[in-house]
Motif scaffolding. Sequence first.
Motif, mmCIF file in Angstrom:
data_model
loop_
_atom_site.group_PDB
_atom_site.id
_atom_site.type_symbol
_atom_site.label_atom_id
_atom_site.label_comp_id
_atom_site.label_asym_id
_atom_site.label_seq_id
_atom_site.Cartn_x
_atom_site.Cartn_y
_atom_site.Cartn_z
ATOM 1 N N VAL A 153 0.835 -1.210 0.000
ATOM 2 C CA VAL A 153 0.000 0.000 0.000
ATOM 3 C C VAL A 153 0.867 1.255 0.000
ATOM 4 N N TYR A 154 2.030 1.174 0.621
ATOM 5 C CA TYR A 154 2.950 2.314 0.593
ATOM 6 C C TYR A 154 3.358 2.603 -0.848
ATOM 7 N N LYS A 155 3.739 1.563 -1.588
ATOM 8 C CA LYS A 155 4.110 1.740 -2.999
ATOM 9 C C LYS A 155 2.893 2.141 -3.825
ATOM 10 N N GLY A 156 1.760 1.509 -3.548
ATOM 11 C CA GLY A 156 0.549 1.825 -4.309
ATOM 12 C C GLY A 156 0.133 3.274 -4.128
ATOM 13 N N LEU A 157 0.331 3.794 -2.900
ATOM 14 C CA LEU A 157 0.008 5.212 -2.655
ATOM 15 C C LEU A 157 0.974 6.116 -3.428
ATOM 16 N N LYS A 158 2.256 5.775 -3.434
ATOM 17 C CA LYS A 158 3.210 6.561 -4.213
ATOM 18 C C LYS A 158 2.793 6.585 -5.681
ATOM 19 N N GLN A 159 2.226 5.473 -6.148
ATOM 20 C CA GLN A 159 1.843 5.341 -7.551
ATOM 21 C C GLN A 159 0.568 6.112 -7.894
ATOM 22 N N THR A 160 -0.100 6.695 -6.896
ATOM 23 C CA THR A 160 -1.291 7.514 -7.204
ATOM 24 C C THR A 160 -0.886 8.923 -7.631
ATOM 25 N N ASP A 161 0.400 9.258 -7.570
ATOM 26 C CA ASP A 161 0.891 10.590 -8.006
ATOM 27 C C ASP A 161 0.171 11.739 -7.291
ATOM 28 N N THR A 162 -0.212 11.509 -6.034
ATOM 29 C CA THR A 162 -0.911 12.580 -5.305
ATOM 30 C C THR A 162 0.084 13.383 -4.461
ATOM 31 N N ALA A 297 9.017 1.567 3.888
ATOM 32 C CA ALA A 297 7.766 1.190 4.573
ATOM 33 C C ALA A 297 8.056 0.732 5.998
ATOM 34 N N LEU A 298 9.157 -0.021 6.170
ATOM 35 C CA LEU A 298 9.546 -0.475 7.508
ATOM 36 C C LEU A 298 9.969 0.695 8.391
#
Length: 340
Positions: A153-162, A297-298
Amino acid sequence: MKAAVVHTFAAPLTIDDVEVPTPGPHEALVKVDYTGVCHTDLHAAHGDWPVKPSPPFVPGHEGVGTVVAVGDQVTRVAVGDKVGNAWLWSACGECEYCETGWETLCPHQKNGGYSVDGSFGQYMLVDSRYAPIIPDGVEDSAVGPILCAGVTVYKGLKQTDTQPGEWVLISGIGGLGHIAVQYAVAMGRRVAAVDVDDDKLALARRHGAEVTVNAATSADAAAEIQEKTGGGVHGALVTAVNAHAFPQAVGALRRGGTVSLVGLPPEKFPLDIFTTVLFGLTVRGSIVGTRKDMAEALDFFARGKVSPTYTVRPLSDVNDIFSEMERGAIDGRVVMDMRS
Ligand SMILES: NC(=O)c1ccc[n+]([C@@H]2O[C@H](COP(=O)([O-])OP(=O)(O)OC[C@H]3O[C@@H](n4cnc5c(N)ncnc54)[C@H](O)[C@@H]3O)[C@@H](O)[C@H]2O)c1
Ligand SMILES: CCCCCCO
Ligand SMILES: [Zn+2]
Ligand SMILES: [Zn+2]
């Protein structure tokens, strides 16, 4: 050693006495203390996806334990170190993806608990060059969910470009989603959460969601999110295990928004071409995270910025845990105690 083994897809796992594996040149043998249970483990045990594991196998890729032996080429870890396993168990290190920071896309990768035996056993092998190194001083029973749910989810959030201050929708507030709410808040995003279960939405609010919508009772969840976020979310992260959540998240986007897909129900979903083009929307798949993403993330976890909600249960509960997960009856994450 004891291990929960998948012998046949969609049949109960059996707790078998299996041989303790021997580490190869670059591998470490880890005595497992705890392991998270990811919905991917359930998909694996059911043989849900087009690329299937080969039974018999040991699932699990959120394992945490202590190195007890190393191969003769190992330099990155030593006996006594606390390490984990991960979905990205190893990659080739030489292909165009590995050479450009996208080892998660390596076509030669091995996957923990899927193509190599995982952490639902009292011992496991890891590739010393890819195993997550557990930060000092963290709670061993709590860190497992970071090794998949957290990094994903940390990577997925980065991938939202927000950007900080912008709205992010977290769709699906389960093992991944409840941690996604926390990373999004820690990354300065405003959070809207959607699920089909009020208890999950209450968990989202406890972790900082400002807007919550129940997709099972809302007349139009996407419209409700658009209205409650003043024009839609700038980004969305879909962790839900139901295909209906996917077009719904696209429909909740603000013009120019990006949806990052991580949930993996084995289905397809319709994407409206005209509105996707007219509103300049981006639909992006995202898979776990690299070793660098994992370390980041850790670090959020070690600094107390995210804190998984979890219940510790014995390995012998594994089939009940899968049944409860399938019913959506688990709040947060289950972590299995592998020490006895
Ligand atoms: N892309 C990746 O790298 C990656 C990594 C880890 C897990 N996954 C996948 O992510 C998915 C979720 O994993 P998990 O461990 O969080 O599962 P989980 O079972 O803990 O949570 C799933 C959540 O989806 C919710 N849900 C069900 N139907 C919904 C709907 N229509 N709308 C909104 N929410 C809905 C459930 O209530 C539950 O809260 C799985 O498919 C798993 O395989 C992908
Ligand atoms: C394609 C399967 C991705 C699963 C990631 C770990 O849960
Ligand atoms: Zn996982
Ligand atoms: Zn590669």
